[in-house]
Design a protein around this motif. Sequence first.
Motif, PDB file in Angstrom:
ATOM      1  N   LEU A  42       9.019  13.009 -86.712  1.00 17.25           N
ATOM      2  CA  LEU A  42       8.189  12.389 -87.737  1.00 17.25           C
ATOM      3  C   LEU A  42       8.961  12.203 -89.037  1.00 17.25           C
ATOM      4  N   GLY A  43       9.887  13.127 -89.325  1.00 13.97           N
ATOM      5  CA  GLY A  43      10.718  12.965 -90.507  1.00 13.97           C
ATOM      6  C   GLY A  43      11.596  11.724 -90.417  1.00 13.97           C
ATOM      7  N   THR A  44      12.166  11.476 -89.226  1.00 11.59           N
ATOM      8  CA  THR A  44      12.968  10.270 -89.029  1.00 11.59           C
ATOM      9  C   THR A  44      12.111   9.021 -89.155  1.00 11.59           C
ATOM     10  N   LEU A  45      10.913   9.060 -88.566  1.00 10.21           N
ATOM     11  CA  LEU A  45       9.998   7.921 -88.693  1.00 10.21           C
ATOM     12  C   LEU A  45       9.637   7.661 -90.148  1.00 10.21           C
ATOM     13  N   ALA A  46       9.379   8.730 -90.909  1.00  8.48           N
ATOM     14  CA  ALA A  46       9.030   8.568 -92.324  1.00  8.48           C
ATOM     15  C   ALA A  46      10.201   7.989 -93.108  1.00  8.48           C
ATOM     16  N   ALA A  47      11.422   8.470 -92.816  1.00  8.35           N
ATOM     17  CA  ALA A  47      12.603   7.945 -93.504  1.00  8.35           C
ATOM     18  C   ALA A  47      12.798   6.464 -93.187  1.00  8.35           C
ATOM     19  N   PHE A  48      12.597   6.082 -91.917  1.00 12.62           N
ATOM     20  CA  PHE A  48      12.703   4.677 -91.550  1.00 12.62           C
ATOM     21  C   PHE A  48      11.557   3.870 -92.163  1.00 12.62           C
ATOM     22  N   GLY A  49      10.428   4.527 -92.437  1.00 15.15           N
ATOM     23  CA  GLY A  49       9.334   3.848 -93.125  1.00 15.15           C
ATOM     24  C   GLY A  49       9.730   3.444 -94.531  1.00 15.15           C
ATOM     25  N   THR A  50      10.382   4.354 -95.269  1.00 12.79           N
ATOM     26  CA  THR A  50      10.872   3.981 -96.597  1.00 12.79           C
ATOM     27  C   THR A  50      11.956   2.918 -96.493  1.00 12.79           C
ATOM     28  N   GLY A 370      12.044  -8.456 -87.853  1.00 19.42           N
ATOM     29  CA  GLY A 370      13.113  -7.907 -87.039  1.00 19.42           C
ATOM     30  C   GLY A 370      13.791  -6.679 -87.601  1.00 19.42           C
ATOM     31  N   GLY A 371      13.839  -6.554 -88.944  1.00 18.78           N
ATOM     32  CA  GLY A 371      14.561  -5.449 -89.549  1.00 18.78           C
ATOM     33  C   GLY A 371      13.696  -4.264 -89.909  1.00 18.78           C
ATOM     34  N   ALA A 372      12.552  -4.512 -90.540  1.00 24.08           N
ATOM     35  CA  ALA A 372      11.696  -3.410 -90.982  1.00 24.08           C
ATOM     36  C   ALA A 372      11.024  -2.716 -89.801  1.00 24.08           C
ATOM     37  N   VAL A 373      10.578  -3.505 -88.832  1.00 25.05           N
ATOM     38  CA  VAL A 373       9.785  -2.966 -87.727  1.00 25.05           C
ATOM     39  C   VAL A 373      10.653  -2.301 -86.668  1.00 25.05           C
ATOM     40  N   THR A 374      11.852  -2.828 -86.445  1.00 21.77           N
ATOM     41  CA  THR A 374      12.661  -2.397 -85.307  1.00 21.77           C
ATOM     42  C   THR A 374      12.990  -0.904 -85.293  1.00 21.77           C
ATOM     43  N   PRO A 375      13.508  -0.293 -86.381  1.00 22.85           N
ATOM     44  CA  PRO A 375      13.788   1.147 -86.295  1.00 22.85           C
ATOM     45  C   PRO A 375      12.551   1.989 -86.006  1.00 22.85           C
ATOM     46  N   LEU A 376      11.395   1.560 -86.539  1.00 22.66           N
ATOM     47  CA  LEU A 376      10.154   2.297 -86.286  1.00 22.66           C
ATOM     48  C   LEU A 376       9.733   2.180 -84.829  1.00 22.66           C
ATOM     49  N   VAL A 377       9.729   0.947 -84.305  1.00 12.38           N
ATOM     50  CA  VAL A 377       9.338   0.727 -82.910  1.00 12.38           C
ATOM     51  C   VAL A 377      10.319   1.417 -81.967  1.00 12.38           C
ATOM     52  N   ALA A 378      11.613   1.283 -82.247  1.00  5.47           N
ATOM     53  CA  ALA A 378      12.616   1.881 -81.371  1.00  5.47           C
ATOM     54  C   ALA A 378      12.520   3.409 -81.356  1.00  5.47           C
ATOM     55  N   THR A 379      12.279   4.008 -82.518  1.00 10.89           N
ATOM     56  CA  THR A 379      12.133   5.469 -82.571  1.00 10.89           C
ATOM     57  C   THR A 379      10.916   5.921 -81.767  1.00 10.89           C
ATOM     58  N   ALA A 380       9.807   5.210 -81.927  1.00  8.16           N
ATOM     59  CA  ALA A 380       8.593   5.560 -81.190  1.00  8.16           C
ATOM     60  C   ALA A 380       8.750   5.322 -79.686  1.00  8.16           C
ATOM     61  N   ALA A 381       9.546   4.299 -79.310  1.00  6.18           N
ATOM     62  CA  ALA A 381       9.712   3.948 -77.897  1.00  6.18           C
ATOM     63  C   ALA A 381      10.758   4.786 -77.190  1.00  6.18           C
ATOM     64  N   SER A 382      11.427   5.667 -77.905  1.00  3.81           N
ATOM     65  CA  SER A 382      12.501   6.465 -77.291  1.00  3.81           C
ATOM     66  C   SER A 382      12.190   7.957 -77.340  1.00  3.81           C
ATOM     67  N   ARG A 383      10.921   8.299 -77.227  1.00  2.00           N
ATOM     68  CA  ARG A 383      10.509   9.700 -77.357  1.00  2.00           C
ATOM     69  C   ARG A 383      10.737  10.507 -76.089  1.00  2.00           C
ATOM     70  N   GLY A 384      10.824   9.844 -74.935  1.00  2.00           N
ATOM     71  CA  GLY A 384      10.995  10.573 -73.681  1.00  2.00           C
ATOM     72  C   GLY A 384      12.415  11.074 -73.487  1.00  2.00           C
ATOM     73  N   TRP A 389      14.139   2.638 -72.245  1.00  2.00           N
ATOM     74  CA  TRP A 389      13.944   1.271 -71.760  1.00  2.00           C
ATOM     75  C   TRP A 389      12.918   0.516 -72.583  1.00  2.00           C
ATOM     76  N   GLY A 390      12.016   1.244 -73.237  1.00  2.00           N
ATOM     77  CA  GLY A 390      11.051   0.564 -74.098  1.00  2.00           C
ATOM     78  C   GLY A 390      11.736  -0.215 -75.212  1.00  2.00           C
ATOM     79  N   VAL A 391      12.854   0.304 -75.707  1.00  2.00           N
ATOM     80  CA  VAL A 391      13.612  -0.399 -76.740  1.00  2.00           C
ATOM     81  C   VAL A 391      14.188  -1.692 -76.175  1.00  2.00           C
ATOM     82  N   ALA A 392      14.696  -1.634 -74.945  1.00  2.00           N
ATOM     83  CA  ALA A 392      15.252  -2.824 -74.305  1.00  2.00           C
ATOM     84  C   ALA A 392      14.176  -3.887 -74.099  1.00  2.00           C
ATOM     85  N   VAL A 393      12.983  -3.465 -73.673  1.00  2.00           N
ATOM     86  CA  VAL A 393      11.885  -4.416 -73.465  1.00  2.00           C
ATOM     87  C   VAL A 393      11.499  -5.082 -74.790  1.00  2.00           C
ATOM     88  N   TYR A 394      11.426  -4.265 -75.829  1.00  2.00           N
ATOM     89  CA  TYR A 394      11.073  -4.804 -77.146  1.00  2.00           C
ATOM     90  C   TYR A 394      12.110  -5.831 -77.622  1.00  2.00           C
TER      91      TYR A 394
END
Length: 430
Positions: A42-50, A370-384, A389-394
């Motif tokens: 969550l700290g990484t997600l918050a940092a990518f949020g800023t 493409g820039g603001a959303v991608t680190p957030l989506v990629a972090t959330a999609a790589s939790r396993g 592969w969720g990052v690749a699909v995105y």
Amino acid sequence: MLRLAAASMAGTAIEFYDFFVYGTAAALVLGPLYFPTVSPLLGTLAAFGTFGVGFVARPLGSVLFGHIGDRHGRRPVLIVSLLLTGVATVAVGFVPVYDSIGIAAPMLLLLLRFAQGLGLGGEWGGAVLLTTEHAPAHRRVLWSSFPQLGPPLGFLLANGITLVLSATLTDAQFLSWGWRVPFWFAGVLAAAGLLLRNRLPETPEFRELVARGAVARLPFAELARDHWRPVLLTAGALSVSYATYYTMSTWSLAYATDRLGVDRTVMLGCIMAAIALSGVITPLFALLGDRFGRRPLCLAGCAVGALWTTPMIALLHTGRPPAILLGFLGGTLAFTAVFAVIAAYLPELYAPRVRCTGAAVGYNLAGVLGGAVTPLVATAASRGDGPPWGVAVYLTAVALLSLGCFALLPETRPTGAADPADPAGECAPA
């Protein structure tokens, strides 16, 4: 032209240095320093949020500085945007951590990141028009590619300084004060950039607008009324390049160091090598854009992006530096094919009276998608635990979206522009 192009390139390099140094810090240290009360994920997600706030601010900066550029000239935009971004970046280096001032610490980061994005949103439009509106028609893409060399140069400078600090300081020293040094150095770069840009001439096309009394009174209103379609299409079309770039330069840095155990210094080296390739091949793709047109290069870049994202993610997940670098090199070819020609392509889609606003708004809206959303989506999609592969699909979905948008945009290369016999650019669009 060489003097103008060099000044434009230096300015964008400084502005993007300011913007990228925050992304590196967000991937490496901002989470534990400014969001220590939550889990590491969550700290990484918050940092990518800023980090993403800067992209949200960029379209607003495009409207604000685009109005200045279309009403008062391209040159004032270059001065004010550089000053704003430089001051905000230096200030980030002085923000106390959460343990010192509590919730005020991340709030200050948000405010300063917003100011960074506001300044960068105006910078790009002014910088590319400085070269595009001076260049001869048959070499417009080549000359306008000089500002596009600014992002890789700024990235290499930002990450090079971070790499040196990371390799020479202990982890405790780097977390304590070392990460702040690149932000402080931005003040030196901003001062140099202001001196360089202080004597730049106004573009001939804007001087002609003033002479004819044809300057737009409300550029953004005119753009929204008459040119909304190319704005939306370019925003979607450029999304894949932003998404690929920030997957490689920001998300992968956090993923590889935190999840795969790759050394921070090694990972920074892989990313820098890929971005260095971008700087080398940008002029080559620009020459192809002058010869064969802007749209074919963009379509090819999107197609390569769609095909390469899955192999790139698979290579990253191996955790082996040679494989990671190979994956990044393929991604670099894809986004550079687009970014190399876009500084000429976007301005050519708009009339000169709304060109600064139109080109900048479309370019920076793509940054949000493409820039603001991608680190957030990629972090959330790589939790396993397995490959992300969720990052690749995105990324594949974004590439297909961009491919469709470019297919709907027209070609803008002036007829006969590849012929050096037309050095004055009589065949250039109005």
